[in-house]
Write an enzyme that holds these catalytic residues in place. Structure first.
Site, PDB file in Angstrom:
ATOM      1  N   VAL A  16       0.812  -1.118   0.062  1.00 37.30           N
ATOM      2  CA  VAL A  16       0.082  -0.020   0.021  1.00 37.30           C
ATOM      3  C   VAL A  16       0.818   1.329  -0.126  1.00 37.30           C
ATOM      4  CG1 VAL A  16      -1.812   1.249   1.146  1.00 37.30           C
ATOM      5  CG2 VAL A  16      -1.797  -1.333   1.302  1.00 37.30           C
ATOM      6  N   GLU A 122     -10.368   5.306   5.520  1.00 36.19           N
ATOM      7  CA  GLU A 122     -11.289   4.964   4.541  1.00 36.19           C
ATOM      8  C   GLU A 122     -10.776   3.517   4.040  1.00 36.19           C
ATOM      9  OE1 GLU A 122     -14.412   6.645   3.081  1.00 36.19           O
ATOM     10  OE2 GLU A 122     -14.596   4.780   2.963  1.00 36.19           O
ATOM     11  N   ILE A 129     -13.443   0.993  -2.156  1.00 42.96           N
ATOM     12  CA  ILE A 129     -14.736   1.512  -2.028  1.00 42.96           C
ATOM     13  C   ILE A 129     -14.997   2.678  -0.972  1.00 42.96           C
ATOM     14  CG2 ILE A 129     -17.137   0.805  -1.644  1.00 42.96           C
ATOM     15  CD1 ILE A 129     -16.397  -2.146  -2.367  1.00 42.96           C
ATOM     16  N   LYS A 198     -13.507  -5.154   9.690  1.00 42.66           N
ATOM     17  CA  LYS A 198     -14.094  -4.132   9.034  1.00 42.66           C
ATOM     18  C   LYS A 198     -15.557  -3.810   9.003  1.00 42.66           C
ATOM     19  CE  LYS A 198     -10.986  -5.222   5.210  1.00 42.66           C
ATOM     20  NZ  LYS A 198     -10.648  -6.252   4.025  1.00 42.66           N
TER      21      LYS A 198
HETATM   22  N1  LIG Z   1      -2.629  -4.795   0.841  1.00 40.95           N
HETATM   23  C1  LIG Z   1      -3.758  -4.549   0.798  1.00 40.95           C
HETATM   24  O1  LIG Z   1      -4.327  -4.658  -0.252  1.00 40.95           O
HETATM   25  C2  LIG Z   1      -4.458  -3.707   1.765  1.00 40.95           C
HETATM   26  C3  LIG Z   1      -5.847  -3.268   1.576  1.00 40.95           C
HETATM   27  C4  LIG Z   1      -6.264  -2.610   2.460  1.00 40.95           C
HETATM   28  C5  LIG Z   1      -5.683  -2.187   3.976  1.00 40.95           C
HETATM   29  N2  LIG Z   1      -4.326  -2.685   3.859  1.00 40.95           N
HETATM   30  C6  LIG Z   1      -3.690  -2.600   5.412  1.00 40.95           C
HETATM   31  O2  LIG Z   1      -2.622  -1.731   5.049  1.00 40.95           O
HETATM   32  C7  LIG Z   1      -1.507  -1.674   5.830  1.00 40.95           C
HETATM   33  C8  LIG Z   1      -0.303  -2.268   5.055  1.00 40.95           C
HETATM   34  O3  LIG Z   1      -0.474  -3.238   4.322  1.00 40.95           O
HETATM   35  P1  LIG Z   1       0.621  -3.858   3.144  1.00 40.95           P
HETATM   36  O4  LIG Z   1      -0.227  -4.703   2.547  1.00 40.95           O
HETATM   37  O5  LIG Z   1       0.977  -2.711   2.459  1.00 40.95           O
HETATM   38  O6  LIG Z   1       1.616  -4.335   4.052  1.00 40.95           O
HETATM   39  P2  LIG Z   1       3.168  -4.895   3.451  1.00 40.95           P
HETATM   40  O7  LIG Z   1       3.024  -5.111   2.015  1.00 40.95           O
HETATM   41  O8  LIG Z   1       3.472  -6.205   4.218  1.00 40.95           O
HETATM   42  O9  LIG Z   1       4.039  -3.913   3.908  1.00 40.95           O
HETATM   43  C9  LIG Z   1       4.151  -3.445   5.218  1.00 40.95           C
HETATM   44  C10 LIG Z   1       5.229  -2.384   5.307  1.00 40.95           C
HETATM   45  O10 LIG Z   1       5.208  -1.889   6.970  1.00 40.95           O
HETATM   46  C11 LIG Z   1       6.803  -1.784   7.210  1.00 40.95           C
HETATM   47  N3  LIG Z   1       6.770  -2.104   8.594  1.00 40.95           N
HETATM   48  C12 LIG Z   1       6.444  -3.152   9.418  1.00 40.95           C
HETATM   49  N4  LIG Z   1       6.580  -2.791  10.725  1.00 40.95           N
HETATM   50  C13 LIG Z   1       7.208  -1.762  10.835  1.00 40.95           C
HETATM   51  C14 LIG Z   1       7.576  -1.054  11.887  1.00 40.95           C
HETATM   52  N5  LIG Z   1       7.516  -1.537  13.036  1.00 40.95           N
HETATM   53  N6  LIG Z   1       8.126   0.401  11.723  1.00 40.95           N
HETATM   54  C15 LIG Z   1       8.291   0.578  10.470  1.00 40.95           C
HETATM   55  N7  LIG Z   1       8.073   0.045   9.193  1.00 40.95           N
HETATM   56  C16 LIG Z   1       7.245  -1.167   9.504  1.00 40.95           C
HETATM   57  C17 LIG Z   1       7.288  -2.748   6.482  1.00 40.95           C
HETATM   58  O11 LIG Z   1       8.826  -2.429   6.414  1.00 40.95           O
HETATM   59  P3  LIG Z   1       9.746  -2.953   5.169  1.00 40.95           P
HETATM   60  O12 LIG Z   1       9.548  -2.840   3.985  1.00 40.95           O
HETATM   61  O13 LIG Z   1      11.090  -2.740   6.062  1.00 40.95           O
HETATM   62  O14 LIG Z   1       9.540  -4.656   5.478  1.00 40.95           O
HETATM   63  C18 LIG Z   1       6.577  -2.652   4.970  1.00 40.95           C
HETATM   64  O15 LIG Z   1       7.237  -1.642   4.352  1.00 40.95           O
HETATM   65  C19 LIG Z   1      -1.891  -2.884   6.628  1.00 40.95           C
HETATM   66  O16 LIG Z   1      -2.471  -2.465   7.736  1.00 40.95           O
HETATM   67  C20 LIG Z   1      -2.928  -3.509   5.800  1.00 40.95           C
HETATM   68  O17 LIG Z   1      -4.104  -4.387   6.704  1.00 40.95           O
HETATM   69  C21 LIG Z   1      -3.615  -3.459   2.949  1.00 40.95           C
END
Ligand SMILES: NC(=O)c1ccc[n+]([C@@H]2O[C@H](COP(=O)([O-])OP(=O)(O)OC[C@H]3O[C@@H](n4cnc5c(N)ncnc54)[C@H](OP(=O)(O)O)[C@@H]3O)[C@@H](O)[C@H]2O)c1
Length: 399
Positions: A16, A122, A129, A198
């Site tokens: 994200v 959001e 959505i 959610k």
């Molecule tokens: N993926 C989706 O489609 C989606 C949709 C809606 C909501 N979300 C929500 O959006 C959020 C992010 O999801 P994502 O899919 O982008 O996750 P992701 O791809 O696993 O990326 C997580 C990121 O968080 C960083 N991180 C983890 N622990 C940390 C800490 N203690 N301090 C600083 N950085 C830290 C990681 O660092 P590194 O890069 O160093 O590993 C990575 O850059 C989550 O809450 C998820 O539930 C995701």
């Protein structure tokens, strides 16, 4: 109003975070600077220069020139610490973290009032959505009867593959993991936790009750079998994981997450793969249907950008339904008709069926359809985790 230029401190540069970066760079009308990005893994290769990053959250939290925190990490506890520290120091926050918001909903609402800051989220429910802001602004004075939908892309992808290709759950899950739709540990998605978080967030805006996730019954898809898909297909249904919240009387609501049969004349029938869909039923607006991508960097990034933009003109949630105080009670004393596949007759007794309208038993496949009470399902929720069978809400309205 003179707009203060947005100087963003970003936490997380994963799916994200990078999606947001792309969306922000391609947005013509809106300009905001990402001043610093905090990430965790020092060894990971990044697609932009390392000078953009820090590994110390305080570099961002203590930077007085940063006036907006965008929190997109995958660790809910750390996210809570970052978000609350930022709010307490007077910074507005945008987040996509549903687990964090759902688990601390009441406290986060109170912090916004206490420190006169805004927290927007959001992207946390339904990703692309725009359901939360619609509930706040469009439905602020509507008599909302119910809201239901598909809010988890991973389970919807798995169920779509099982339905279309006739494959087993384990094969569909593996495919979802290979395609990057499911995590290596898919528990939160397939057991229905994610959909429940959610639903709790949506309930806060739809009805003004900030429920503890623990109060809400949820059931996932991890024990679904080909028998269930076969049964659904023979009746012309698809099976979808459907969170529901709705009124039981004037000031009371109920909610739950259960797989549900969906017939081909229903909006949700054609919401397949990683797509999400939400249906609202209201007194005056009648039935409305929202659909869009429920996951993915760019789709989710677009919802985050929309919050960033809303923040730039001073938008904050007013929690209008909560302020109106029309809904004051939550109940699980609610009758549902379910399809239950089971193995052992003794297991069926667990459910306390009030009425059984359909029943089938062979050596390999047994099912019953009948009426149960949601409170009973909630009471046996611990046993259901290891239950050898599957439950589906038939969705038939009970009179
Ligand atoms: N993926 C989706 O489609 C989606 C949709 C809606 C909501 N979300 C929500 O959006 C959020 C992010 O999801 P994502 O899919 O982008 O996750 P992701 O791809 O696993 O990326 C997580 C990121 O968080 C960083 N991180 C983890 N622990 C940390 C800490 N203690 N301090 C600083 N950085 C830290 C990681 O660092 P590194 O890069 O160093 O590993 C990575 O850059 C989550 O809450 C998820 O539930 C995701």
């Amino acid at each position: 109003m003179t707009k203060e230029k947005l100087r963003i401190g970003l936490f997380g540069y994963g799916c994200v975070g990078q999606g947001l970066h792309d969306v922000l760079n391609s947005s013509n009308g809106f300009k905001a600077d990402i001043i610093k990005i905090c990430v965790k893994d020092r060894l990971k290769k990044r697609r932009i220069p390392m000078s953009n990053f820090t590994f110390d959250k305080n570099d961002i939290l203590n930077d007085k020139s940063i006036n907006l925190i965008v929190e997109l990490i995958d660790d809910a506890d750390e996210a809570f610490s970052i978000v609350t520290t930022a709010m307490k120091s007077g910074k507005n926050v945008v987040t996509a973290n549903k687990m964090m918001v759902a688990k601390h909903f009441r406290e986060l609402v109170d912090l916004q009032t206490k420190y006169k800051v805004s927290l927007l989220y959001e992207a946390s429910a339904g990703a692309s959505i725009p359901i939360i802001r619609n509930l706040e602004e469009y439905y602020d004075n509507e008599l909302l009867y119910s809201l239901r939908g598909i809010l988890n892309g991973t389970t919807n992808y798995i169920l779509t593959k099982m339905h279309n290709e006739g494959i087993e759950y384990s094969v569909a899950l593996k495919g979802a993991q290979e395609k990057g739709f499911a995590e290596s540990d898919p528990t939160l998605d397939v057991q229905g936790w994610d959909a429940k978080y959610k639903l709790c967030i949506i309930t806060g805006h739809a009805y003004g009750l900030f429920l503890e996730p623990e109060e809400v019954f949820h059931y996932g898809i991890s024990t679904i079998s080909k028998f269930d898909i076969q049964y659904a297909k023979e009746k012309g249904f698809k099976i979808k994981l459907v969170p529901y919240v709705g009124k039981t009387n004037d000031n009371t609501i109920t909610s739950f997450v259960l797989p549900r049969f969906i017939s081909s004349d229903k909006y949700l029938y054609n919401v397949d793969n990683e797509y999400n869909g939400v249906i609202t039923e209201a007194a005056f607006a009648d039935k409305q249907f929202f659909s869009g991508k429920g996951a993915g960097g760019h789709a989710t990034g677009s919802a985050v950008l929309s919050d960033i933009s809303a923040n730039s003109y001073g938008y904050r949630y007013e929690y209008k339904k909560h302020q109106q105080g029309m809904v004051t009670n939550y109940t699980r004393n609610h009758k549902l008709e379910i399809y239950l596949r089971y193995n052992d007759e003794k297991d069926k007794e667990l459910f306390g069926f009030e009425e059984v309208s359909e029943y089938f038993s062979s050596r390999f496949y047994k099912y019953a359809i009948g009426i149960v009470n949601l409170e009973r399902l909630y009471t046996i929720r611990g046993q259901l985790r290891s239950f050898d069978g599957f439950i589906i809400n038939t969705g038939r309205r009970l009179v």
